[in-house]
Design a protein around this motif. Structure first.
Motif, short mmCIF file in Angstrom:
data_model
loop_
_atom_site.label_atom_id
_atom_site.label_comp_id
_atom_site.label_asym_id
_atom_site.label_seq_id
_atom_site.Cartn_x
_atom_site.Cartn_y
_atom_site.Cartn_z
N ALA A 168 0.81 -1.21 0.00
CA ALA A 168 0.00 0.00 0.00
C ALA A 168 0.84 1.26 0.00
O ALA A 168 0.54 2.22 -0.71
N VAL A 169 1.93 1.27 0.79
CA VAL A 169 2.74 2.47 0.90
C VAL A 169 3.49 2.75 -0.40
O VAL A 169 3.92 3.88 -0.66
N HIS A 170 3.63 1.72 -1.23
CA HIS A 170 4.24 1.90 -2.56
C HIS A 170 3.19 2.15 -3.64
O HIS A 170 3.53 2.21 -4.83
N GLY A 171 1.93 2.26 -3.25
CA GLY A 171 0.87 2.51 -4.22
C GLY A 171 0.57 1.32 -5.10
O GLY A 171 0.07 1.49 -6.22
N LEU A 172 0.83 0.11 -4.59
CA LEU A 172 0.61 -1.10 -5.36
C LEU A 172 -0.60 -1.86 -4.82
O LEU A 172 -0.88 -1.81 -3.61
N PRO A 173 -1.32 -2.56 -5.68
CA PRO A 173 -2.46 -3.36 -5.19
C PRO A 173 -1.98 -4.48 -4.28
O PRO A 173 -0.96 -5.12 -4.56
N VAL A 174 -2.72 -4.72 -3.23
CA VAL A 174 -2.37 -5.79 -2.30
C VAL A 174 -2.73 -7.13 -2.92
O VAL A 174 -3.86 -7.31 -3.40
N PRO A 175 -1.81 -8.09 -2.94
CA PRO A 175 -2.12 -9.40 -3.55
C PRO A 175 -3.27 -10.10 -2.83
O PRO A 175 -3.45 -9.95 -1.62
N THR A 176 -4.01 -10.87 -3.60
CA THR A 176 -5.11 -11.63 -3.00
C THR A 176 -4.68 -13.04 -2.62
O THR A 176 -5.32 -13.66 -1.77
N ASP A 177 -3.64 -13.57 -3.23
CA ASP A 177 -3.15 -14.91 -2.87
C ASP A 177 -2.56 -14.90 -1.47
O ASP A 177 -1.86 -13.95 -1.10
N PRO A 178 -2.77 -15.95 -0.69
CA PRO A 178 -2.12 -16.05 0.62
C PRO A 178 -0.62 -16.28 0.47
O PRO A 178 -0.15 -16.81 -0.53
N ALA B 96 5.33 -12.86 -4.18
CA ALA B 96 6.34 -13.01 -3.14
C ALA B 96 7.65 -12.38 -3.59
O ALA B 96 8.34 -11.72 -2.79
N ASP B 97 8.00 -12.55 -4.84
CA ASP B 97 9.22 -11.96 -5.36
C ASP B 97 9.14 -10.43 -5.31
O ASP B 97 10.11 -9.76 -4.93
N ARG B 98 8.02 -9.88 -5.68
CA ARG B 98 7.83 -8.42 -5.64
C ARG B 98 7.92 -7.91 -4.21
O ARG B 98 8.48 -6.84 -3.96
N TRP B 99 7.39 -8.69 -3.28
CA TRP B 99 7.40 -8.27 -1.88
C TRP B 99 8.82 -8.02 -1.39
O TRP B 99 9.08 -7.05 -0.68
N LEU B 100 9.75 -8.87 -1.77
CA LEU B 100 11.12 -8.71 -1.28
C LEU B 100 11.78 -7.43 -1.79
O LEU B 100 12.76 -6.97 -1.22
N ASP B 101 11.23 -6.84 -2.84
CA ASP B 101 11.76 -5.57 -3.33
C ASP B 101 11.24 -4.37 -2.55
O ASP B 101 11.83 -3.29 -2.60
N ILE B 102 10.12 -4.54 -1.85
CA ILE B 102 9.46 -3.39 -1.22
C ILE B 102 9.23 -3.57 0.28
O ILE B 102 8.73 -2.66 0.95
N ALA B 103 9.59 -4.72 0.83
CA ALA B 103 9.25 -5.03 2.22
C ALA B 103 9.80 -3.99 3.18
O ALA B 103 10.93 -3.52 3.05
N GLN B 104 8.98 -3.62 4.17
CA GLN B 104 9.42 -2.76 5.25
C GLN B 104 8.54 -3.02 6.46
O GLN B 104 7.32 -3.12 6.36
N ALA B 105 9.18 -3.13 7.63
CA ALA B 105 8.46 -3.40 8.86
C ALA B 105 8.21 -2.14 9.67
O ALA B 105 7.68 -2.22 10.77
#
Length: 264
Positions: free
Chosen positions: A176-186, A239-248
């Motif tokens: 969301a903070v990157h303006g990307l749609p949240v994936p629907t797959d678990p 999952a691959d995209r997540w690793l490019d944008i992940a932040q806690a």
């Protein structure tokens, strides 16, 4: 309702470990540059003292915290640096004492919070356990910056489990903070802890998966290392995209760290 005491205890332990690292430093070492641009060791401790103080206000005085949020909204790009600058001018011994007193007061306030309490923050409201987890995450991450400046490598502990879980729970926020749609797959996250045990989050049959060392995942979600330098594996494009944008952490996306081999 989960008992927040274990994470509060781990926050205290993480803070004490960092305290031991800086307690005997000379003034010259307090002035060493850390990996964060323009931030010295003193800036890192000043930032922790400032954010611990913000957390204390959030836990004890919601109206006063609302005023802090207004200041942040007025200067979204600089309020974090401004907070560190408030305290970094103190002599090292006074700065360290300020951090000690502030985190002790926060520890007391978190332990005294009523069951089910939720506190305002710069992102979504937090429970007692979530607030303690966020403070542990920041303390660990900024402690790594200090250790890097001092040329030491702290051994990872089981305390990073809280950070791993936070990193998993903030997946949707990262999109969301990157303006990307949240994936629907678990998603499924499977990590190997420092002691060799498995830490798993998400359904076993999830089509999107991330696996690897827990330390590497925590380095990623705190943006203390580039994914190219970490032993994390993915299955699935989301999952691959997540690793490019992940932040806690709350707030806008961070710049992250370049790979050790240089900018791709």
């Amino acid at each position: 309702m989960a008992d927040p005491t274990p994470v509060i205890e781990d926050l205290r332990a993480e803070s004490d470990a960092l305290d031991r690292l800086v307690a005997e430093l000379s003034p010259e070492k307090w002035a060493l540059q850390t990996p964060a641009p323009r931030w010295t060791v003193a800036h890192q401790i000043a930032h922790l003292a400032w954010t611990d103080r913000s957390a204390l206000v959030a836990v004890t005085d919601e109206d006063a915290f609302r005023a802090l949020v207004e200041k942040a909204l007025a200067a979204p790009e600089s309020f974090v640096d401004d907070g560190a600058e408030e305290l970094v001018r103190l002599p090292p011994a006074e700065l360290l004492d300020t951090w000690r007193q502030t985190r002790a007061a926060l520890d007391k306030a978190l332990r005294a919070a009523p069951p089910g309490a939720r506190f305002p923050w710069y992102g979504p409201p937090m429970s007692t356990a979530s607030m303690a987890t966020a403070r542990l995450m920041e303390t660990w991450a900024h402690g790594l910056d200090i250790a890097d400046a001092l040329g030491v490598t702290p051994a990872p502990t089981a305390r990073i489990r809280h950070i791993a879980r936070l990193g998993f729970r903030t997946r949707d926020f990262a999109y969301a903070v990157h303006g990307l749609p949240v994936p629907t797959d678990p998603f499924r996250l499977e990590l190997t802890g420092p002691g060799g045990d498995l830490w798993a989050y998400g359904p076993e049959g999830a089509p999107q998966r991330v696996t690897g060392p827990a330390l590497d995942f925590c380095l990623l979600v705190t943006q203390r290392a580039h994914r190219d330098d970490l032993a994390l594996q993915t299955t699935g494009p989301d999952a691959d995209r997540w690793l490019d944008i992940a932040q806690a952490f709350a707030g806008p996306p961070g710049a992250g760290r370049p790979p050790k081999g240089g900018t791709p």
